[in-house]
Scaffold this motif. Structure first.
Motif, mmCIF file in Angstrom:
data_model
loop_
_atom_site.group_PDB
_atom_site.id
_atom_site.type_symbol
_atom_site.label_atom_id
_atom_site.label_comp_id
_atom_site.label_asym_id
_atom_site.label_seq_id
_atom_site.Cartn_x
_atom_site.Cartn_y
_atom_site.Cartn_z
ATOM 1 N N UNK A 174 41.003 37.736 46.582
ATOM 2 C CA UNK A 174 41.749 38.027 47.708
ATOM 3 C C UNK A 174 42.284 39.608 47.069
ATOM 4 N N UNK A 175 43.284 39.800 47.986
ATOM 5 C CA UNK A 175 44.015 41.002 47.609
ATOM 6 C C UNK A 175 44.894 40.255 45.773
ATOM 7 N N UNK A 176 44.948 39.815 46.733
ATOM 8 C CA UNK A 176 46.679 39.178 45.707
ATOM 9 C C UNK A 176 46.308 38.997 44.362
ATOM 10 N N UNK A 177 45.206 37.942 44.353
ATOM 11 C CA UNK A 177 44.367 38.776 43.132
ATOM 12 C C UNK A 177 43.853 39.114 42.193
ATOM 13 N N UNK A 178 43.527 40.770 43.449
ATOM 14 C CA UNK A 178 43.057 41.780 42.611
ATOM 15 C C UNK A 178 44.096 42.707 41.582
ATOM 16 N N UNK A 179 45.412 42.055 42.419
ATOM 17 C CA UNK A 179 46.427 43.645 42.514
ATOM 18 C C UNK A 179 47.023 42.844 41.255
ATOM 19 N N UNK A 180 47.161 41.653 40.649
ATOM 20 C CA UNK A 180 47.485 41.186 39.619
ATOM 21 C C UNK A 180 46.385 41.804 38.432
ATOM 22 N N UNK A 181 45.102 41.699 38.193
ATOM 23 C CA UNK A 181 44.301 42.377 38.047
ATOM 24 C C UNK A 181 44.591 43.742 36.635
ATOM 25 N N UNK A 182 44.827 43.982 38.119
ATOM 26 C CA UNK A 182 44.924 45.600 37.646
ATOM 27 C C UNK A 182 46.366 46.007 36.862
ATOM 28 N N UNK A 183 48.061 45.184 37.420
ATOM 29 C CA UNK A 183 48.824 44.900 36.759
ATOM 30 C C UNK A 183 48.899 44.540 35.224
ATOM 31 N N UNK A 184 47.557 43.276 35.094
ATOM 32 C CA UNK A 184 47.063 42.586 33.841
ATOM 33 C C UNK A 184 46.969 43.271 32.994
#
Length: 47
Positions: free
Chosen positions: A3-13
């Motif tokens: 999901x897009x939210x998971x992808x964004x969270x990975x980048x933020x991490x």
């Protein structure tokens, strides 16, 4: 597929350690259906 939210969270991490080094942090607030990402900057990054 992630999901897009998971992808964004990975980048933020990935960027989080750099922000934390300067006394800040970032929090994912929301990713809406159109792809708009809202984050909250914390600590030294908040101003």
């Amino acid at each position: 597929m992630k999901a897009m939210k998971e992808k964004v969270q990975e980048v933020l991490n990935k960027v989080r350690p750099f922000l934390q080094r300067d006394g800040g942090d970032v929090e994912l607030v929301d990713v809406d259906a159109s792809g708009l990402v809202k984050v909250r900057l914390k600590g030294a990054c908040g101003g």
